[in-house]
Design a protein around this motif. Structure first.
Motif: not given
Length: 381
Positions: A311, A315, A368, A372
């Motif tokens: 995650m 980013r 995001d 996931s």
């Protein structure tokens, strides 16, 4: 240790979109400052001189930390210095709202240990500020930046995009206004509708239009294009900084460094365990006054740590190192990641260069959701 985050759980009024922990009553402010100081001392590491216990950043977040007086802020900083070893020039950030930043206040702050301001502008348009129930107006936003840039070099400001009724041209003008002030760091987020917020109720009752993903996506692309043209580095999904102006505090979170969270609802991480303080001012005060830490903790599993790295890595500008995945988590995790990534690589949403997995420009806004899909769920493998 990398940093200390101090949560100031007070605001003058509630913004319609916010679901952070805060109170609009200042009655317990004096007690809270003393409790924060006490928790700082209680959380002191056994050996504060160890390299990984040295404090590099102090960050006042909230809530609205600028509701504290300069004396209260300086007192809490002095408590950190009293209990921890601190690097020579730590980054010390104060989140502040424009209505708290008078010319006199900014001058006072410039003489304090605070060396970075993070200012919650959100928009330079009056209608947007009213819709969000911000405590400041457009004139105050511009005036405070005019004053702040006289005394502070290291300033970040927040802007919100995807606001209903905001045209592309209005959004461009918001960004341009920030650029005209010479601000070296911008954090920008899409307006999101959190459950149980005033914004959620206003949308349900039809008083405000629901934010549209397509508008937010378009605003995001405009943001990336304009800031990169103006010398900003897009170093994290929502954060843009000129060279040497990245947030050291936030970069530490994304790079998996240790940090201590002080105050109600604040989170901590020691490399193995994650902890969070109770999100209730009265219960927090009672516990600290009784000499107890009101914290719950969980030990992260290998899958938890892998998922967090995916995650945060995706980013940021640093991406996900395939070498690190294999070294820290093993070939089973690496093979799983490569398998799950394939469809995104085929669709030009992810790329692999120098063994680093990163989103492409096309994939950035979807980061995001992509992350996931790459998470390792223990039942799956």
């Amino acid at each position: 240790m990398s940093g200390i985050y101090i949560h100031i759980p007070f605001c003058k009024q509630a913004c319609h979109y916010c679901d952070f922990h805060f109170s609009t009553s200042m009655k317990k402010k004096d007690d809270m400052v003393l409790a924060l100081a006490k928790e700082i001392a209680m959380r002191k590491p056994f050996d504060s001189a160890q390299d990984d216990n040295i404090i590099e950043t102090i960050y006042f977040g909230g809530g609205t930390p600028s509701v504290l007086s300069n004396e209260e802020i300086n007192f809490l900083i002095s408590e950190v210095y009293k209990n921890y070893k601190v690097v020579e020039n730590p980054e010390i950030t104060l989140e502040a709202n424009p209505d708290d930043l008078s010319a006199e206040r900014i001058l006072e702050l410039s003489k304090s240990p605070i060396n970075r301001l993070s200012i919650g502008i959100q928009s330079f348009y009056e209608d947007d500020l009213k819709m969000m129930n911000r405590a400041h107006n457009s004139e105050e936003a511009k005036k405070c930046l005019e004053e702040a840039t006289k005394y502070f070099d290291n300033i970040s400001l927040d802007l919100i995009y995807g606001i209903p009724g905001m045209s592309d041209e209005m959004w461009r003008q918001n960004i341009q206004t920030a650029l005209d002030f010479g601000i070296p760091h911008i954090s920008s987020y899409a307006l999101t509708v959190e459950p149980k917020t005033a914004l959620s109720k206003l949308i349900q009752t039809g008083k405000i239009a629901e934010p549209q993903d397509e508008v937010a996506s378009n605003h995001f692309m405009i943001l990336v294009e304009m800031l990169q043209k103006n010398g900003f580095i897009h170093y994290e999904l929502s954060n843009f900084g000129k060279e040497n102006y990245f947030s050291k505090n936030n970069s530490a979170y994304w790079l998996g460094k240790k940090y201590i969270g002080i105050g109600p609802s604040a989170h901590s991480y020691d490399g193995v365990k994650r902890g969070w303080n109770i999100a209730n001012n009265s219960l927090y005060l009672k516990a600290i006054q009784n000499g107890e830490l009101p914290i719950e903790t969980e030990t992260l599993t290998i899958s938890d740590r892998y998922n967090e790295y995916i995650m945060t890595g995706l980013r940021t500008i640093w991406g996900v190192s395939l070498d690190r995945i294999e070294k820290e988590f093993g070939s089973e995790y690496l093979n799983y990641l490569l398998e799950q990534s394939q469809k995104f690589l085929n669709d030009d949403l992810l790329s692999i260069e120098n063994n680093i997995l990163k989103p492409t420009p096309k994939g950035k806004f979807l980061t995001d959701g992509i992350a996931s899909d790459l998470f390792y769920l223990d039942s799956e493998v």
